[in-house]
Design a protein around this motif. Structure first.
Motif, PDB file in Angstrom:
ATOM      1  N   UNK A 244       2.221  10.459   3.258  1.00 29.29           N
ATOM      2  CA  UNK A 244       2.078  12.785   3.816  1.00 29.29           C
ATOM      3  C   UNK A 244       0.832  12.320   3.036  1.00 29.29           C
ATOM      4  N   UNK A 245      -0.022  11.634   3.043  1.00 25.41           N
ATOM      5  CA  UNK A 245      -0.991  12.586   2.234  1.00 25.41           C
ATOM      6  C   UNK A 245      -1.952  11.598   2.968  1.00 25.41           C
ATOM      7  N   UNK A 246      -3.379  12.474   3.238  1.00 22.28           N
ATOM      8  CA  UNK A 246      -4.760  12.094   3.580  1.00 22.28           C
ATOM      9  C   UNK A 246      -5.668  12.219   2.214  1.00 22.28           C
ATOM     10  N   UNK A 247      -5.697  11.269   1.662  1.00 25.41           N
ATOM     11  CA  UNK A 247      -7.174  10.497   0.332  1.00 25.41           C
ATOM     12  C   UNK A 247      -8.608  10.969   1.337  1.00 25.41           C
ATOM     13  N   UNK A 248      -9.251  11.208   0.978  1.00 28.79           N
ATOM     14  CA  UNK A 248     -10.776  11.631   1.201  1.00 28.79           C
ATOM     15  C   UNK A 248     -11.169  10.189   0.754  1.00 28.79           C
ATOM     16  N   UNK A 249     -11.749   9.201   1.340  1.00 29.42           N
ATOM     17  CA  UNK A 249     -12.667   7.650   1.360  1.00 29.42           C
ATOM     18  C   UNK A 249     -13.153   8.210   0.211  1.00 29.42           C
ATOM     19  N   UNK A 250     -13.707   8.960  -0.475  1.00 24.57           N
ATOM     20  CA  UNK A 250     -14.024   8.605  -1.616  1.00 24.57           C
ATOM     21  C   UNK A 250     -13.584   8.505  -3.097  1.00 24.57           C
ATOM     22  N   UNK A 251     -12.322   8.935  -2.562  1.00 23.23           N
ATOM     23  CA  UNK A 251     -11.442   9.135  -4.395  1.00 23.23           C
ATOM     24  C   UNK A 251     -10.835   7.629  -3.936  1.00 23.23           C
ATOM     25  N   UNK A 252     -11.107   6.596  -2.939  1.00 20.91           N
ATOM     26  CA  UNK A 252     -10.570   5.422  -3.394  1.00 20.91           C
ATOM     27  C   UNK A 252     -10.804   4.888  -3.867  1.00 20.91           C
ATOM     28  N   UNK A 253     -10.729   3.521  -4.706  1.00 20.97           N
ATOM     29  CA  UNK A 253      -9.713   3.171  -4.729  1.00 20.97           C
ATOM     30  C   UNK A 253      -8.670   4.069  -5.578  1.00 20.97           C
ATOM     31  N   UNK A 254      -6.940   4.082  -5.319  1.00 18.56           N
ATOM     32  CA  UNK A 254      -6.312   4.531  -6.230  1.00 18.56           C
ATOM     33  C   UNK A 254      -6.092   3.286  -7.089  1.00 18.56           C
ATOM     34  N   UNK A 255      -5.857   3.595  -8.319  1.00 22.50           N
ATOM     35  CA  UNK A 255      -5.402   2.016  -8.860  1.00 22.50           C
ATOM     36  C   UNK A 255      -4.657   2.934  -9.766  1.00 22.50           C
ATOM     37  N   UNK A 256      -3.014   2.837  -9.707  1.00 21.38           N
ATOM     38  CA  UNK A 256      -2.225   3.330 -10.308  1.00 21.38           C
ATOM     39  C   UNK A 256      -1.370   2.071 -11.305  1.00 21.38           C
ATOM     40  N   UNK A 257      -0.955   2.440 -12.745  1.00 22.67           N
ATOM     41  CA  UNK A 257       0.498   1.359 -13.718  1.00 22.67           C
ATOM     42  C   UNK A 257       0.926   2.485 -13.743  1.00 22.67           C
ATOM     43  N   UNK A 258       1.873   1.359 -14.120  1.00 22.80           N
ATOM     44  CA  UNK A 258       3.131   2.289 -14.824  1.00 22.80           C
ATOM     45  C   UNK A 258       4.684   1.266 -15.615  1.00 22.80           C
ATOM     46  N   UNK A 259       4.986   1.931 -16.892  1.00 23.60           N
ATOM     47  CA  UNK A 259       5.958   0.874 -16.855  1.00 23.60           C
ATOM     48  C   UNK A 259       7.551   1.704 -16.526  1.00 23.60           C
ATOM     49  N   UNK A 260       8.357   0.926 -16.164  1.00 20.81           N
ATOM     50  CA  UNK A 260       9.722   1.435 -15.460  1.00 20.81           C
ATOM     51  C   UNK A 260      10.668   0.991 -15.799  1.00 20.81           C
ATOM     52  N   UNK A 261      11.567   1.129 -16.941  1.00 22.32           N
ATOM     53  CA  UNK A 261      13.280   0.157 -16.793  1.00 22.32           C
ATOM     54  C   UNK A 261      13.257  -0.001 -15.175  1.00 22.32           C
ATOM     55  N   UNK A 262      13.380  -1.277 -14.637  1.00 21.96           N
ATOM     56  CA  UNK A 262      14.116  -1.537 -12.846  1.00 21.96           C
ATOM     57  C   UNK A 262      15.516  -2.028 -13.241  1.00 21.96           C
TER      58      UNK A 262
END
Length: 423
Positions: A244-262
């Motif tokens: 439910x977000x509208x990202x400003x194209x200038x903020x792309x790319x989004x690059x995230x990483x994360x550790x979790x148990x699955x």
RNA sequence: GGAGAGGUGCCUGAGUGGCCGAAAGGAGCAGUUUGCUAAACUGUCGUACGCCCAAAAGUGUACCGGGGGUUCGAAUCCCCCCCUCUCCGCCA
């Protein structure tokens, strides 16, 4: 979820492409088109009556204000019938939309044009193989034997305190886990990913957003008291951050990483597939997620694939890359590369990563969009990949690196484990 | 878990039945002015779906946390739910 505009524009293409996934979409697409047609004509009629009512209401207000009660009451007399029509059309609108939605979510994502046809994992296309298959002697032990011999993992006690598929890592076994997690997170950071530590319980909307619900309801553990799901992968919370977000194209790319148990219920699995670390109900994983402009997502997919390949290379594990065939791909993916490492004692390839481009399939469900200058908001592309899932890495590492006296730790991990050898 | 307060546009915030898709300010964008930074002024500044259309423009409808109700008419009144904040309790 496929975009309705796409289905409407090219129904035949949708059907043809889904045939590559061995999915017969003809009847569903026809139903969707019919319901879409109905939805639009209903809305046209409904909007007309609503406009009529709005206009009359305004007039009534003005008549009252100027004291013309009789004329106002006369106008009011009509509204009853309109409201009746409105309620009928609204009901029709609701049911049509609900049906349309329920049909639309049945369609898998359309595979990319390069996806090979095929039904089973046998039909996946090996696009790359790297590293020497280890020559282990007759005495080579499978990892579950090694884990026991060197007291690294305790499967039995895991059964006692929880159940099968919930191993306990101990001593150097536990430290190796932590080392791998930190190593993977550090590498991701170097590659420009921002680290996220997300919740590992998610709500229904999140499960829907990334495509686990309603399709794979039974795969996830569910906390009934609070209506929350244990995540099967960090992809779910990390991608849903942007729901439910509208990202400003200038903020792309989004690059995230994360550790979790699955957590995965894995109902119906059995035999050699679940032996040792091969398939667990709880496991550790570092995930990488990207949100991209549509025109760059396939280039990004290659980059992510190469990034994961680099991790395997640095661990000196023999691996191969598969481009999944239509029949083996996930529901939500448009193109998937699987990475498999060779497990020397089991003498089999084990999947340790899956890197996928979902194009707008997830973003359409999530309403994840971007806005470029004055353009209208458009759906972004989402991608993710395991980088990496730990258990099978550990399995092959233990097996491939064993000798008579113990197990050698790859150089890159030593700064993390603080030991070079398990004996 | 108990008591209270509140959820309005990108943000702050006004709005207790029609003149409200929504004041005002800020941010953003475009322009004017100024030697630069900055300031001032003017304009612009939501989304979805439908109709029309080559497109733009235009136009209709819906949306003020979510759902339902009252009414000719609801951001505003009523009911249910969700969430946030404050205090109390409990607790890593």
């Amino acid at each position: 979820m496929l975009e309705l505009s796409y289905i409407r524009r090219s129904p035949k293409e949708v059907v043809d492409r889904l045939a590559v996934k061995n999915f017969d979409a003809k009847s569903i697409v026809d139903e969707i088109l019919a319901m879409d047609e109905k939805r639009r004509s209903t809305q046209t009629s409904l909007d007309a009556i609503l406009a009529q009512l709005n206009k009359a209401s305004k007039e009534i207000g003005e008549l009252y204000k100027s004291g013309k009660r009789a004329e106002a009451d006369e106008l009011k007399a009509n509204t009853g019938k309109w409201k009746l029509d409105i309620s009928v059309l609204e009901e029709e609108m609701r049911t049509t939309e609900t049906e349309l939605q329920s049909k639309a979510v049945l369609l898998p994502n359309t595979p990319h044009s390069s996806v090979p046809k095929g039904k089973t994992p046998e039909d996946n296309e090996v696009v790359h193989t790297e590293g020497a298959i280890p020559e282990l002697g007759e005495n080579a032990l499978p990892h579950w034997e090694l884990a026991k011999k060197y007291d690294l993992i305790d499967f039995e006690t895991g059964v006692k305190i929880t159940g099968a598929g919930f191993p306990i890592y101990k001593g150097k076994g536990a430290r190796l886990q932590r080392a791998l997690i930190n190593f993977f997170l550090d590498k991701a950071y170097e590659a420009g990913y921002m680290e996220i530590e997300p919740p590992i319980l998610v709500n229904e909307d999140s499960g829907f957003g990334t495509g686990q619900l309603p399709d794979k309801e039974g795969q996830m553990y569910f906390v009934t008291e609070d209506k929350l799901y244990l995540i099967p992968t960090a992809e779910v919370p990390i991608t849903n951050i942007y729901r439910d977000m509208v990202l400003d194209a200038a903020t792309l790319p989004v690059k995230n990483c994360g550790y979790t148990p699955c957590f995965r219920r894995e109902a119906g699995s059995y035999g050699k597939d679940v032996r040792g670390l091969n398939r667990l109900h709880q496991f550790d994983k570092v995930e990488i997620v990207q949100i991209r402009l549509p025109e760059e997502s396939y280039k990004t997919l290659e980059e992510m694939r190469d990034y994961v390949a680099g991790l395997l290379r640095s661990l000196h594990l023999p691996f191969r890359i598969l481009k999944l065939c239509g029949g083996d791909m996930s529901f939500a993916s448009a193109l998937t590369y699987d990475m498999e490492v060779f497990s020397g004692a089991q003498k089999r390839w084990l999947e340790v990563s899956s890197v996928s481009n979902f194009e707008t399939f997830q973003s359409n469900r999530m309403k994840l969009r971007f806005k470029k200058d004055k353009d209208k908001p458009a759906l972004a592309h989402t991608l993710n990949g395991s980088a990496l899932a730990l258990p099978r890495i550990v399995a092959s590492m233990l097996e491939n690196n064993q000798d008579d006296k113990g197990i050698r730790i790859p150089d890159v991990l030593v700064p993390y484990t603080k030991f070079e050898y398990i004996s």
